[in-house]
Motif scaffolding. Structure first.
Motif, PDB file in Angstrom:
ATOM      1  N   ASP A 159       0.853  -1.183   0.000  1.00  0.00           N
ATOM      2  CA  ASP A 159       0.000   0.000   0.000  1.00  0.00           C
ATOM      3  C   ASP A 159       0.889   1.233   0.000  1.00  0.00           C
ATOM      4  N   CYS A 160       0.887   1.964  -1.105  1.00  0.00           N
ATOM      5  CA  CYS A 160       1.711   3.178  -1.237  1.00  0.00           C
ATOM      6  C   CYS A 160       0.872   4.431  -1.031  1.00  0.00           C
ATOM      7  N   GLY A 161      -0.196   4.336  -0.286  1.00  0.00           N
ATOM      8  CA  GLY A 161      -1.051   5.482  -0.012  1.00  0.00           C
ATOM      9  C   GLY A 161      -2.191   5.569  -1.000  1.00  0.00           C
ATOM     10  N   CYS A 162      -1.919   6.091  -2.175  1.00  0.00           N
ATOM     11  CA  CYS A 162      -2.973   6.254  -3.173  1.00  0.00           C
ATOM     12  C   CYS A 162      -2.948   5.161  -4.245  1.00  0.00           C
TER      13      CYS A 162
ATOM     14  N   LYS B 253      -6.050  12.611 -11.993  1.00  0.00           N
ATOM     15  CA  LYS B 253      -5.480  13.921 -11.681  1.00  0.00           C
ATOM     16  C   LYS B 253      -4.996  13.941 -10.243  1.00  0.00           C
ATOM     17  N   GLY B 254      -3.953  14.711 -10.033  1.00  0.00           N
ATOM     18  CA  GLY B 254      -3.408  14.839  -8.692  1.00  0.00           C
ATOM     19  C   GLY B 254      -2.056  15.513  -8.728  1.00  0.00           C
ATOM     20  N   ARG B 255      -1.264  15.240  -7.710  1.00  0.00           N
ATOM     21  CA  ARG B 255       0.065  15.851  -7.675  1.00  0.00           C
ATOM     22  C   ARG B 255       1.131  14.776  -7.483  1.00  0.00           C
ATOM     23  N   ASN B 256       2.290  15.048  -8.041  1.00  0.00           N
ATOM     24  CA  ASN B 256       3.452  14.152  -7.948  1.00  0.00           C
ATOM     25  C   ASN B 256       3.138  12.741  -8.450  1.00  0.00           C
ATOM     26  N   LEU B 257       2.404  12.654  -9.550  1.00  0.00           N
ATOM     27  CA  LEU B 257       1.968  11.361 -10.066  1.00  0.00           C
ATOM     28  C   LEU B 257       3.091  10.545 -10.701  1.00  0.00           C
ATOM     29  N   ASN B 258       4.246  11.174 -10.913  1.00  0.00           N
ATOM     30  CA  ASN B 258       5.402  10.413 -11.407  1.00  0.00           C
ATOM     31  C   ASN B 258       6.627  10.659 -10.523  1.00  0.00           C
ATOM     32  N   SER B 259       6.383  10.979  -9.265  1.00  0.00           N
ATOM     33  CA  SER B 259       7.475  11.158  -8.299  1.00  0.00           C
ATOM     34  C   SER B 259       7.688   9.852  -7.542  1.00  0.00           C
ATOM     35  N   GLU B 260       8.910   9.648  -7.083  1.00  0.00           N
ATOM     36  CA  GLU B 260       9.220   8.431  -6.339  1.00  0.00           C
ATOM     37  C   GLU B 260       8.535   8.434  -4.972  1.00  0.00           C
ATOM     38  N   VAL B 261       7.800   7.375  -4.706  1.00  0.00           N
ATOM     39  CA  VAL B 261       7.213   7.159  -3.391  1.00  0.00           C
ATOM     40  C   VAL B 261       8.287   6.574  -2.493  1.00  0.00           C
ATOM     41  N   ARG B 262       9.054   5.692  -3.074  1.00  0.00           N
ATOM     42  CA  ARG B 262      10.291   5.152  -2.492  1.00  0.00           C
ATOM     43  C   ARG B 262      11.143   4.750  -3.687  1.00  0.00           C
ATOM     44  N   SER B 263      12.341   4.306  -3.467  1.00  0.00           N
ATOM     45  CA  SER B 263      13.259   4.011  -4.566  1.00  0.00           C
ATOM     46  C   SER B 263      12.615   3.114  -5.629  1.00  0.00           C
ATOM     47  N   THR B 264      12.607   3.581  -6.848  1.00  0.00           N
ATOM     48  CA  THR B 264      12.083   2.912  -8.055  1.00  0.00           C
ATOM     49  C   THR B 264      10.575   2.655  -8.048  1.00  0.00           C
ATOM     50  N   VAL B 265       9.816   3.287  -7.154  1.00  0.00           N
ATOM     51  CA  VAL B 265       8.363   3.122  -7.127  1.00  0.00           C
ATOM     52  C   VAL B 265       7.708   4.449  -7.463  1.00  0.00           C
ATOM     53  N   ARG B 266       7.079   4.500  -8.648  1.00  0.00           N
ATOM     54  CA  ARG B 266       6.373   5.681  -9.135  1.00  0.00           C
ATOM     55  C   ARG B 266       5.038   5.238  -9.716  1.00  0.00           C
TER      56      ARG B 266
ATOM     57  N   GLU C 217      -8.663   7.497  -5.090  1.00  0.00           N
ATOM     58  CA  GLU C 217      -8.801   8.933  -4.886  1.00  0.00           C
ATOM     59  C   GLU C 217      -8.672   9.248  -3.397  1.00  0.00           C
ATOM     60  N   ALA C 218      -8.023  10.341  -3.089  1.00  0.00           N
ATOM     61  CA  ALA C 218      -7.924  10.803  -1.700  1.00  0.00           C
ATOM     62  C   ALA C 218      -9.135  11.665  -1.395  1.00  0.00           C
ATOM     63  N   ASP C 219      -9.607  11.616  -0.148  1.00  0.00           N
ATOM     64  CA  ASP C 219     -10.666  12.536   0.231  1.00  0.00           C
ATOM     65  C   ASP C 219     -10.027  13.890   0.545  1.00  0.00           C
ATOM     66  N   GLN C 220     -10.820  14.922   0.660  1.00  0.00           N
ATOM     67  CA  GLN C 220     -10.303  16.288   0.828  1.00  0.00           C
ATOM     68  C   GLN C 220      -9.387  16.446   2.036  1.00  0.00           C
TER      69      GLN C 220
ATOM     70  N   GLU D 216       5.371  16.826  -0.993  1.00  0.00           N
ATOM     71  CA  GLU D 216       6.080  15.926  -1.912  1.00  0.00           C
ATOM     72  C   GLU D 216       5.375  14.583  -2.101  1.00  0.00           C
ATOM     73  N   ALA D 217       4.279  14.339  -1.383  1.00  0.00           N
ATOM     74  CA  ALA D 217       3.559  13.057  -1.468  1.00  0.00           C
ATOM     75  C   ALA D 217       2.820  12.924  -2.791  1.00  0.00           C
ATOM     76  N   THR D 218       2.682  11.691  -3.271  1.00  0.00           N
ATOM     77  CA  THR D 218       1.865  11.407  -4.437  1.00  0.00           C
ATOM     78  C   THR D 218       0.414  11.333  -3.954  1.00  0.00           C
ATOM     79  N   VAL D 219      -0.450  12.169  -4.547  1.00  0.00           N
ATOM     80  CA  VAL D 219      -1.851  12.238  -4.144  1.00  0.00           C
ATOM     81  C   VAL D 219      -2.726  12.214  -5.384  1.00  0.00           C
ATOM     82  N   VAL D 220      -3.687  11.293  -5.429  1.00  0.00           N
ATOM     83  CA  VAL D 220      -4.671  11.242  -6.507  1.00  0.00           C
ATOM     84  C   VAL D 220      -5.885  12.011  -6.022  1.00  0.00           C
ATOM     85  N   GLU D 221      -6.149  13.147  -6.661  1.00  0.00           N
ATOM     86  CA  GLU D 221      -7.249  14.003  -6.250  1.00  0.00           C
ATOM     87  C   GLU D 221      -8.553  13.675  -6.958  1.00  0.00           C
ATOM     88  N   GLN D 222      -8.438  13.155  -8.203  1.00  0.00           N
ATOM     89  CA  GLN D 222      -9.656  12.852  -8.953  1.00  0.00           C
ATOM     90  C   GLN D 222      -9.375  11.803 -10.016  1.00  0.00           C
TER      91      GLN D 222
END
Length: 134
Positions: free
Chosen positions: A28-31, A85-98, A113-116, A125-131
């Motif tokens: 589970d990487c959050g989103c 849609k969201g933020r940091n959708l291609n940023s590393e959550v941890r090494s080699t995980v995007r 999707e994350a709630d508000q 810097e977190a990867t968050v799926v907004e929609q």
């Protein structure tokens, strides 16, 4: 020591729990969920909206995936466009995980999707799926 206890001791697995369950194979990487095994590939991608609606699409029907930092991730599945849609959708959550790269390599089993409040409380810097739109 029995063969069974040796297996449990060295594999760290309990024979009474089913092997290959999602909790054993998916991190589970959050989103999103990331398949742990180096050779593991998901058959379907589950898209979970915060209102409870879920759409699962077969990776075999995934035509192409596009990442644009300002637009997010666009999935083309059997002639249908799905927007993540969201933020940091291609940023590393941890090494080699995007998230984007994981979808492209069939390593992501679900996207949520994350709630508000969750979105607002997440570090910048977190990867968050907004929609997710389909």
């Amino acid at each position: 020591m029995t063969d069974r206890s040796i297996l449990q001791r060295y594999s760290g697995k309990n024979e009474d729990t089913p092997h290959g369950s999602e909790s054993d194979t998916t991190e589970d990487c959050g989103c999103f969920g990331w398949l742990r095994g180096i050779r593991d590939r998901a058959v379907m991608l589950e898209l979970r909206k915060k209102d409870g609606n879920i759409l699962a699409v077969g990776y075999g029907y995934l035509d192409h995936v596009e990442f644009n930092p300002s637009d997010g991730i666009t999935l083309s599945v059997a002639g249908r466009k799905i927007q993540v849609k969201g933020r940091n959708l291609n940023s590393e959550v941890r090494s080699t995980v995007r998230l984007f790269e994981g979808i492209a390599r069939h390593r992501v089993s679900w996207v949520q999707e994350a709630d508000q409040p969750e979105s607002l409380e997440s570090p910048e810097e977190a990867t968050v799926v907004e929609q997710i739109k389909w």
